[in-house]
Design a protein around this motif. Structure first.
Motif, mmCIF file in Angstrom:
data_model
loop_
_atom_site.group_PDB
_atom_site.id
_atom_site.type_symbol
_atom_site.label_atom_id
_atom_site.label_comp_id
_atom_site.label_asym_id
_atom_site.label_seq_id
_atom_site.Cartn_x
_atom_site.Cartn_y
_atom_site.Cartn_z
ATOM 1 N N MET A 237 9.466 28.496 -32.200
ATOM 2 C CA MET A 237 9.165 28.545 -31.008
ATOM 3 C C MET A 237 10.021 28.727 -29.435
ATOM 4 O O MET A 237 8.938 28.334 -29.092
ATOM 5 N N ARG A 238 10.843 28.543 -29.760
ATOM 6 C CA ARG A 238 11.434 29.023 -28.493
ATOM 7 C C ARG A 238 13.081 29.714 -28.712
ATOM 8 O O ARG A 238 13.463 29.515 -29.498
ATOM 9 N N ILE A 239 12.850 31.043 -27.882
ATOM 10 C CA ILE A 239 14.016 30.976 -27.703
ATOM 11 C C ILE A 239 14.833 31.943 -26.222
ATOM 12 O O ILE A 239 14.424 31.967 -25.209
ATOM 13 N N ASN A 240 15.855 30.707 -26.829
ATOM 14 C CA ASN A 240 16.621 30.809 -25.214
ATOM 15 C C ASN A 240 17.874 31.765 -25.069
ATOM 16 O O ASN A 240 18.762 32.011 -26.003
ATOM 17 N N PHE A 241 17.746 32.535 -23.753
ATOM 18 C CA PHE A 241 19.170 33.039 -23.458
ATOM 19 C C PHE A 241 19.717 32.438 -22.814
ATOM 20 O O PHE A 241 19.637 31.814 -21.468
ATOM 21 N N GLY A 247 22.766 29.733 -14.599
ATOM 22 C CA GLY A 247 21.867 30.898 -15.367
ATOM 23 C C GLY A 247 21.033 31.732 -16.464
ATOM 24 O O GLY A 247 20.587 30.026 -17.245
ATOM 25 N N GLY A 248 19.874 31.861 -17.101
ATOM 26 C CA GLY A 248 19.580 31.587 -18.659
ATOM 27 C C GLY A 248 18.310 31.254 -18.354
ATOM 28 O O GLY A 248 17.336 31.427 -17.053
ATOM 29 N N CYS A 249 17.492 31.427 -19.969
ATOM 30 C CA CYS A 249 16.273 32.055 -19.787
ATOM 31 C C CYS A 249 15.246 31.295 -20.837
ATOM 32 O O CYS A 249 16.147 31.857 -22.309
ATOM 33 N N PRO A 266 21.339 38.928 -15.367
ATOM 34 C CA PRO A 266 21.520 39.153 -13.786
ATOM 35 C C PRO A 266 23.049 39.644 -13.981
ATOM 36 O O PRO A 266 24.291 39.048 -14.396
ATOM 37 N N LYS A 267 23.561 40.768 -13.037
ATOM 38 C CA LYS A 267 24.392 40.841 -12.847
ATOM 39 C C LYS A 267 25.340 40.518 -13.148
ATOM 40 O O LYS A 267 25.335 39.191 -11.743
ATOM 41 N N GLY A 268 26.634 40.687 -12.400
ATOM 42 C CA GLY A 268 27.800 39.101 -12.366
ATOM 43 C C GLY A 268 27.784 38.171 -13.397
ATOM 44 O O GLY A 268 28.865 37.651 -13.259
ATOM 45 N N ASN A 269 26.933 38.175 -14.156
ATOM 46 C CA ASN A 269 26.779 37.136 -15.323
ATOM 47 C C ASN A 269 27.962 37.807 -16.306
ATOM 48 O O ASN A 269 27.780 39.173 -16.374
ATOM 49 N N THR A 270 29.325 37.187 -16.785
ATOM 50 C CA THR A 270 30.003 37.215 -17.826
ATOM 51 C C THR A 270 29.134 37.613 -19.352
ATOM 52 O O THR A 270 30.497 38.560 -20.319
ATOM 53 N N TYR A 271 27.963 36.650 -19.778
ATOM 54 C CA TYR A 271 27.825 37.037 -21.094
ATOM 55 C C TYR A 271 26.508 36.402 -21.422
ATOM 56 O O TYR A 271 25.618 35.403 -20.130
#
Ligand code: ZN
Ligand code: ZN
Length: 291
Positions: A237-241, A247-249, A266-271
């Motif tokens: 039902m759901r996929i979370n990044f 940040g995130g999606c 996004p650039k600057g994010n480390t993981y």
């Protein structure tokens, strides 16, 4: 630690396992033999026996699933409680001999033992108290613990995990039953991509981050191109990044029809790490991908 998705292409076999199990040798309800037959029924390939302050060695007649002796160590330090699941120890770590996390890490380093920080949310130990002298952390943390969820609804330590990842600590996440009664069995497990079906191969895959955690959903593959991550999975039902800070999606559907998703970190994010949620609310967790 290899957590950049390479395991999906590696040669090996997928093995289902539990990393945190108590038997009648400490405060569990099942004997090692009963643990074996219950987990076999649920299709498990391996189970680490982690009795409190005790290394339980199973009867050699038990062949399936593979029961692997390990231990859980617990103590209080400076007003906080610490439970450590110690995987890969070859001899029993004497009861009561540890009074600080640093002592545990020193012995783990000497003996090549892999330490998982067990259920920090349930312990009430905040994430900054899971960073030890010299900036050390456990290489693993339980993102989900079934008995802590069943008992007092404090089974999910994902905020601890993200706090530690956000501050630069490369830590692997584990879902585990922490089996005390039969009702804990098959609540959360890891799927390991191992070279073969031996304790050494399983531990080596765990150390390399060649596994993901689940309560149900299946991760079929993760492909990384530059900063783009693409996942394919069983219908959810759901996929979370999930990534640093705000940040995130999150992608969701009204019916369980999501079988893939892609996101560019996004650039600057480390993981970034991925969570899947199926129609029953069951979750799967990838390990983090670092940038
Ligand atoms: Zn514990
Ligand atoms: Zn436990």
């Amino acid at each position: 630690m290899k957590t950049n998705g390479n395991m999906w292409n590696d040669k090996g076999i997928w093995l289902k396992g539990n990393t945190h199990t108590h038997t009648t040798h400490s405060d569990g309800a099942c004997t090692p033999g009963e643990i074996a037959s219950e987990y076999k029924r649920h299709g498990y390939d391996f189970v680490f026996l982690t009795d409190h302050e005790k290394r339980t060695v199973p009867d050699e007649a038990i062949r399936k699933p593979l029961l692997i002796p390990a231990e859980e160590i617990a103590f209080s330090y400076k007003g906080y409680d610490y439970h450590f699941v110690c995987l890969g120890l070859k001899k029993e770590w004497a009861s009561g001999s540890f009074h600080s996390p640093m002592q545990v890490f020193a012995r783990a380093r000497r003996e090549g033992v892999f330490i998982v920080q067990a259920h920090p949310y349930w312990c009430g130990t905040p994430s900054h108290k899971c960073v030890y002298q010299g900036g050390l952390t456990c290489p693993g943390v339980e993102v989900y613990n079934k008995v802590c969820d069943r008992g007092i609804a404090k089974g999910y330590s994902s905020v601890h995990w993200d706090d530690l990842l956000d501050t630069g600590h490369r830590i692997l996440g584990f879902a585990a039953d922490d089996t005390h009664s039969r009702s804990d069995i098959a609540g959360g497990w890891i799927m390991v991509k191992a070279r073969n079906r031996t304790p050494d191969a399983i531990l080596s895959a765990i150390r390399n981050g060649s596994f993901y955690s689940s309560q149900g959903p299946e991760i079929k593959a993760i492909v990384i191109r530059g900063r783009e991550i693409k996942i394919t999975c069983s219908p959810v039902m759901r996929i979370n990044f999930i990534t640093n800070r705000a940040g995130g999606c999150s992608i969701s559907a009204a019916t369980p029809r999501l079988k893939e998703a892609a996101w560019t970190v996004p650039k600057g994010n480390t993981y970034a790490r991925i969570e899947l949620v199926n129609v029953f609310g069951k979750v799967a967790w990838s390990n983090p991908i670092f940038f």
